[in-house]
Design a protein around this motif. Structure first.
Motif, PDB file in Angstrom:
ATOM      1  N   PRO A 171       0.786  -1.243   0.000  1.00  0.00           N
ATOM      2  CA  PRO A 171       0.000   0.000   0.000  1.00  0.00           C
ATOM      3  C   PRO A 171       0.816   1.291   0.000  1.00  0.00           C
ATOM      4  CG  PRO A 171      -0.141  -1.086   2.130  1.00  0.00           C
ATOM      5  CD  PRO A 171       0.585  -2.021   1.223  1.00  0.00           C
ATOM      6  N   ASP A 172       2.111   1.217   0.289  1.00  0.00           N
ATOM      7  CA  ASP A 172       2.939   2.423   0.287  1.00  0.00           C
ATOM      8  C   ASP A 172       3.726   2.582  -1.007  1.00  0.00           C
ATOM      9  OD1 ASP A 172       2.115   3.088   2.873  1.00  0.00           O
ATOM     10  OD2 ASP A 172       3.677   1.853   3.770  1.00  0.00           O
ATOM     11  N   ALA A 173       3.531   1.664  -1.943  1.00  0.00           N
ATOM     12  CA  ALA A 173       4.335   1.677  -3.168  1.00  0.00           C
ATOM     13  C   ALA A 173       3.560   2.179  -4.380  1.00  0.00           C
ATOM     14  CB  ALA A 173       4.868   0.272  -3.457  1.00  0.00           C
ATOM     15  N   VAL A 174       4.276   2.858  -5.235  1.00  0.00           N
ATOM     16  CA  VAL A 174       3.800   3.204  -6.569  1.00  0.00           C
ATOM     17  C   VAL A 174       4.373   2.138  -7.496  1.00  0.00           C
ATOM     18  CG1 VAL A 174       3.956   4.891  -8.439  1.00  0.00           C
ATOM     19  CG2 VAL A 174       3.691   5.657  -6.071  1.00  0.00           C
ATOM     20  N   VAL A 175       3.534   1.549  -8.316  1.00  0.00           N
ATOM     21  CA  VAL A 175       3.967   0.474  -9.210  1.00  0.00           C
ATOM     22  C   VAL A 175       3.884   0.954 -10.649  1.00  0.00           C
ATOM     23  CG1 VAL A 175       3.506  -1.886  -9.989  1.00  0.00           C
ATOM     24  CG2 VAL A 175       3.207  -1.292  -7.568  1.00  0.00           C
ATOM     25  N   THR A 176       4.960   0.730 -11.388  1.00  0.00           N
ATOM     26  CA  THR A 176       5.016   1.059 -12.805  1.00  0.00           C
ATOM     27  C   THR A 176       5.221  -0.236 -13.582  1.00  0.00           C
ATOM     28  OG1 THR A 176       6.008   3.203 -12.335  1.00  0.00           O
ATOM     29  CG2 THR A 176       6.219   2.365 -14.600  1.00  0.00           C
ATOM     30  N   GLY A 177       4.306  -0.503 -14.494  1.00  0.00           N
ATOM     31  CA  GLY A 177       4.451  -1.657 -15.377  1.00  0.00           C
ATOM     32  C   GLY A 177       4.941  -1.178 -16.719  1.00  0.00           C
ATOM     33  N   VAL A 178       5.885  -1.897 -17.287  1.00  0.00           N
ATOM     34  CA  VAL A 178       6.424  -1.521 -18.598  1.00  0.00           C
ATOM     35  C   VAL A 178       6.366  -2.727 -19.525  1.00  0.00           C
ATOM     36  CG1 VAL A 178       8.818  -1.994 -17.923  1.00  0.00           C
ATOM     37  CG2 VAL A 178       8.364  -0.427 -19.787  1.00  0.00           C
ATOM     38  N   ASP A 179       5.990  -2.472 -20.774  1.00  0.00           N
ATOM     39  CA  ASP A 179       5.902  -3.543 -21.756  1.00  0.00           C
ATOM     40  C   ASP A 179       6.237  -2.966 -23.125  1.00  0.00           C
ATOM     41  OD1 ASP A 179       4.393  -6.498 -21.554  1.00  0.00           O
ATOM     42  OD2 ASP A 179       4.520  -5.670 -23.584  1.00  0.00           O
ATOM     43  N   LEU A 180       6.759  -3.798 -23.998  1.00  0.00           N
ATOM     44  CA  LEU A 180       7.059  -3.366 -25.366  1.00  0.00           C
ATOM     45  C   LEU A 180       5.796  -3.130 -26.185  1.00  0.00           C
ATOM     46  CD1 LEU A 180       9.981  -5.743 -26.373  1.00  0.00           C
ATOM     47  CD2 LEU A 180      10.069  -3.254 -26.221  1.00  0.00           C
ATOM     48  N   ALA A 181       4.766  -3.930 -25.912  1.00  0.00           N
ATOM     49  CA  ALA A 181       3.548  -3.909 -26.730  1.00  0.00           C
ATOM     50  C   ALA A 181       2.595  -2.800 -26.288  1.00  0.00           C
ATOM     51  CB  ALA A 181       2.849  -5.254 -26.657  1.00  0.00           C
ATOM     52  N   GLU A 182       2.411  -1.832 -27.146  1.00  0.00           N
ATOM     53  CA  GLU A 182       1.523  -0.716 -26.820  1.00  0.00           C
ATOM     54  C   GLU A 182       0.087  -1.171 -26.584  1.00  0.00           C
ATOM     55  OE1 GLU A 182       1.909   2.628 -29.442  1.00  0.00           O
ATOM     56  OE2 GLU A 182       4.098   2.606 -29.294  1.00  0.00           O
ATOM     57  N   ALA A 183      -0.352  -2.197 -27.311  1.00  0.00           N
ATOM     58  CA  ALA A 183      -1.716  -2.706 -27.118  1.00  0.00           C
ATOM     59  C   ALA A 183      -1.875  -3.310 -25.723  1.00  0.00           C
ATOM     60  CB  ALA A 183      -2.053  -3.741 -28.184  1.00  0.00           C
ATOM     61  N   MET A 184      -0.854  -3.989 -25.220  1.00  0.00           N
ATOM     62  CA  MET A 184      -0.919  -4.562 -23.873  1.00  0.00           C
ATOM     63  C   MET A 184      -0.939  -3.451 -22.824  1.00  0.00           C
ATOM     64  SD  MET A 184      -1.306  -7.713 -24.245  1.00  0.00           S
ATOM     65  CE  MET A 184      -0.947  -8.557 -22.744  1.00  0.00           C
ATOM     66  N   VAL A 185      -0.158  -2.419 -23.049  1.00  0.00           N
ATOM     67  CA  VAL A 185      -0.124  -1.280 -22.125  1.00  0.00           C
ATOM     68  C   VAL A 185      -1.493  -0.607 -22.087  1.00  0.00           C
ATOM     69  CG1 VAL A 185       0.871   1.014 -21.742  1.00  0.00           C
ATOM     70  CG2 VAL A 185       2.361  -0.932 -22.308  1.00  0.00           C
ATOM     71  N   ALA A 186      -2.105  -0.409 -23.232  1.00  0.00           N
ATOM     72  CA  ALA A 186      -3.446   0.193 -23.279  1.00  0.00           C
ATOM     73  C   ALA A 186      -4.450  -0.692 -22.553  1.00  0.00           C
ATOM     74  CB  ALA A 186      -3.881   0.407 -24.730  1.00  0.00           C
ATOM     75  N   HIS A 187      -4.375  -1.996 -22.777  1.00  0.00           N
ATOM     76  CA  HIS A 187      -5.270  -2.933 -22.093  1.00  0.00           C
ATOM     77  C   HIS A 187      -5.059  -2.865 -20.578  1.00  0.00           C
ATOM     78  CE1 HIS A 187      -7.420  -6.644 -21.093  1.00  0.00           C
ATOM     79  NE2 HIS A 187      -6.359  -6.957 -20.371  1.00  0.00           N
ATOM     80  N   ALA A 188      -3.807  -2.876 -20.148  1.00  0.00           N
ATOM     81  CA  ALA A 188      -3.508  -2.839 -18.713  1.00  0.00           C
ATOM     82  C   ALA A 188      -4.017  -1.549 -18.073  1.00  0.00           C
ATOM     83  CB  ALA A 188      -2.005  -2.995 -18.481  1.00  0.00           C
ATOM     84  N   ASN A 189      -3.802  -0.417 -18.740  1.00  0.00           N
ATOM     85  CA  ASN A 189      -4.288   0.860 -18.207  1.00  0.00           C
ATOM     86  C   ASN A 189      -5.813   0.885 -18.120  1.00  0.00           C
ATOM     87  OD1 ASN A 189      -2.092   2.621 -17.494  1.00  0.00           O
ATOM     88  ND2 ASN A 189      -1.552   2.666 -19.655  1.00  0.00           N
ATOM     89  N   ASP A 190      -6.485   0.314 -19.115  1.00  0.00           N
ATOM     90  CA  ASP A 190      -7.951   0.279 -19.110  1.00  0.00           C
ATOM     91  C   ASP A 190      -8.502  -0.681 -18.064  1.00  0.00           C
ATOM     92  OD1 ASP A 190      -7.977   2.097 -21.183  1.00  0.00           O
ATOM     93  OD2 ASP A 190      -8.355   0.584 -22.741  1.00  0.00           O
ATOM     94  N   THR A 191      -7.828  -1.800 -17.888  1.00  0.00           N
ATOM     95  CA  THR A 191      -8.313  -2.863 -16.998  1.00  0.00           C
ATOM     96  C   THR A 191      -8.014  -2.600 -15.532  1.00  0.00           C
ATOM     97  OG1 THR A 191      -7.943  -4.437 -18.798  1.00  0.00           O
ATOM     98  CG2 THR A 191      -8.260  -5.365 -16.613  1.00  0.00           C
TER      99      THR A 191
END
Length: 116
Positions: free
Chosen positions: A60-80
């Motif tokens: 709960p005290d952490a900011v998490v950043t996910g990184v991926d090469l695939a822009e479609a996966m990043v868009a899906h992750a941000n939406d989901t």
């Protein structure tokens, strides 16, 4: 697990497997203090974002950043997985510039050997 059941529930299985592996490693004496006090966590190859969401819920005290090469996966992750302490970006970390941020903990489920 029967093959058809595994195929049907693969994403859930992989998310739980990744979480269990991470928690086991995070509990080791040399890592426990760093992980439990982390304020910035990087998930490399975040894909659907399920594991990154597990991390933001668990720490709960952490900011998490996910990184991926695939822009479609990043868009899906941000939406989901909308969450104020969770973000996903499309980037190639093999480049010299990285993300321009520092992280206390970096993880990648891509290093796990997925059963099945």
């Amino acid at each position: 697990v029967p093959a058809s059941s595994y195929a049907k529930n693969r994403a859930t299985f992989q998310s739980h497997y990744a979480r269990d592996c991470f928690e086991g490693l995070a509990a080791r004496p040399n890592a426990a203090a760093v992980v439990s006090n982390a304020t910035a966590i990087l998930d490399v190859g975040s894909g659907t974002g399920d594991f990154a969401r597990d991390l933001v819920d668990r720490y709960p005290d952490a900011v998490v950043t996910g990184v991926d090469l695939a822009e479609a996966m990043v868009a899906h992750a941000n939406d989901t997985h909308p969450h104020p302490r969770l973000s996903f970006v499309a980037a190639d970390l093999a480049g010299a510039h990285g993300l321009g941020e520092t992280f206390d903990v970096a993880t990648s489920t891509m290093v796990l050997h997925w059963p099945g």
